[in-house]
Design a protein around this motif. Sequence first.
Motif, mmCIF file in Angstrom:
data_model
loop_
_atom_site.group_PDB
_atom_site.id
_atom_site.type_symbol
_atom_site.label_atom_id
_atom_site.label_comp_id
_atom_site.label_asym_id
_atom_site.label_seq_id
_atom_site.Cartn_x
_atom_site.Cartn_y
_atom_site.Cartn_z
ATOM 1 N N TYR A 213 9.541 26.188 45.436
ATOM 2 C CA TYR A 213 10.481 25.075 45.282
ATOM 3 C C TYR A 213 11.082 25.070 43.875
ATOM 4 N N LEU A 214 10.215 25.180 42.862
ATOM 5 C CA LEU A 214 10.686 25.084 41.483
ATOM 6 C C LEU A 214 11.600 26.244 41.115
ATOM 7 N N ARG A 215 11.350 27.414 41.689
ATOM 8 C CA ARG A 215 12.236 28.563 41.414
ATOM 9 C C ARG A 215 13.648 28.294 41.922
ATOM 10 N N ALA A 216 13.758 27.747 43.137
ATOM 11 C CA ALA A 216 15.079 27.436 43.690
ATOM 12 C C ALA A 216 15.753 26.309 42.917
ATOM 13 N N LEU A 217 14.972 25.297 42.543
ATOM 14 C CA LEU A 217 15.539 24.187 41.784
ATOM 15 C C LEU A 217 16.040 24.649 40.425
ATOM 16 N N ALA A 218 15.278 25.557 39.784
ATOM 17 C CA ALA A 218 15.684 26.058 38.464
ATOM 18 C C ALA A 218 17.013 26.813 38.541
ATOM 19 N N GLU A 219 17.228 27.524 39.635
ATOM 20 C CA GLU A 219 18.495 28.256 39.793
ATOM 21 C C GLU A 219 19.686 27.310 39.859
ATOM 22 N N HIS A 220 19.432 26.038 40.176
ATOM 23 C CA HIS A 220 20.506 25.052 40.252
ATOM 24 C C HIS A 220 20.445 24.042 39.114
ATOM 25 N N GLY A 221 19.760 24.422 38.036
ATOM 26 C CA GLY A 221 19.808 23.634 36.820
ATOM 27 C C GLY A 221 18.781 22.532 36.694
ATOM 28 N N PHE A 222 17.806 22.454 37.611
ATOM 29 C CA PHE A 222 16.768 21.425 37.528
ATOM 30 C C PHE A 222 15.516 22.014 36.869
ATOM 31 N N THR A 223 15.073 21.398 35.790
ATOM 32 C CA THR A 223 13.829 21.821 35.175
ATOM 33 C C THR A 223 12.665 21.121 35.871
ATOM 34 N N ARG A 224 11.461 21.589 35.587
ATOM 35 C CA ARG A 224 10.281 20.966 36.191
ATOM 36 C C ARG A 224 10.182 19.493 35.789
ATOM 37 N N GLU A 225 10.582 19.190 34.558
ATOM 38 C CA GLU A 225 10.528 17.804 34.088
ATOM 39 C C GLU A 225 11.555 16.925 34.803
ATOM 40 N N ASP A 226 12.598 17.536 35.369
ATOM 41 C CA ASP A 226 13.628 16.773 36.077
ATOM 42 C C ASP A 226 13.179 16.336 37.463
ATOM 43 N N VAL A 227 12.117 16.962 37.984
ATOM 44 C CA VAL A 227 11.740 16.781 39.390
ATOM 45 C C VAL A 227 10.412 16.028 39.472
ATOM 46 N N PRO A 228 10.444 14.754 39.849
ATOM 47 C CA PRO A 228 9.178 14.021 39.990
ATOM 48 C C PRO A 228 8.384 14.565 41.174
#
Length: 343
Positions: A213-228
């Motif tokens: 999940y985090l790998r896909a989110l990072a590709e779209h500009g979301f850092t781990r801290e951005d995702v609760p």
Amino acid sequence: MTLKDLAQHLGVSTASVSNAFNRPDQLSPKLREHILSEAQRLGYQGPDAKARSLRTGRSRIVAVILAESLTYSLNDAVASELLSGIAEVLDAQGHTLLLLSGRQTPAGVPGSASIADGFIVYGLMPSLRLIADLPPQRPLVAVDFDIEEHASVHVDNEPAAYAIARHAMGTRPRRPAVITLRLTEQPCNGRISPEHTLLPARRTITRARLDGYLRALAEHGFTREDVPMWNIEENTFDVCAPVIAEILDLPDEERPDLLLCLSDRIALTALTLAEARGLRVPEDLRLTGFDGIAEGQYRAPRLTTVRQDSVEKGRVAARMILGLAPPSSCLLNTELLIGETCP
């Protein structure tokens, strides 16, 4: 009547009689049925299991140690499919299935399982001491986690989670969130904070799915801290519901518009509670699951999820235990199912 008596009566070898009870694949169905029907008519109950175990050193019993209680495991769609696959192979080979719960005290399980020829261990064990106390000379296969120097069966958790999250990013969310399952070292049924320690990847498939999940989110500009992230302690409606309610009752400007759920049960609970609150799915809230259980594909809106073949996982583990396949680290593929909850 003894096995030898029955063989002489039927005019067959003692091996044929033994195979009729213990190795049905070695006989034609017609001959096996004839032997078994005559045995029943004459009152012969089959080879003595205790004598056979002493003679051969094998009990023809395979123990499955489940991470959860037996009640939970038999009611859980994924666990019950796994058990069905194991039972299918054992039935065909004339073996018996022994079910044990890892929720028993560590001292109690090995004593109950000492007669087993091998062990299939499924899920996140509450205590690894239990594994250490099993007879070391018996084969062991781990399913959905790893035990050093033992065979294992997994699905492609990280790539599958990446694929479904990447699909969800096709419509960019404003506030994505992840709901995990037993990710923290200490029990946590609620939001994960920086103070929580996460379980290592070798202990739980949740880490692999989260990484995807985090790998896909990072590709779209979301850092781990951005995702609760919120954690669920048990994959049941009653335990999920309070956590999901907490998320859905957040103010509009804080409530996630995409929930990436670690299981279908979590996603279906979120879907039920969202509908009860008048939230539209997928317009107001998009949802993804993981597992591909039948319930998620039969209701409307149909769940977007990853389907894993839990029956085949069970078959593969059972074949390894019985020596029908070499012990190895086996990775099974999954399938992305696009439904209406996240089109």
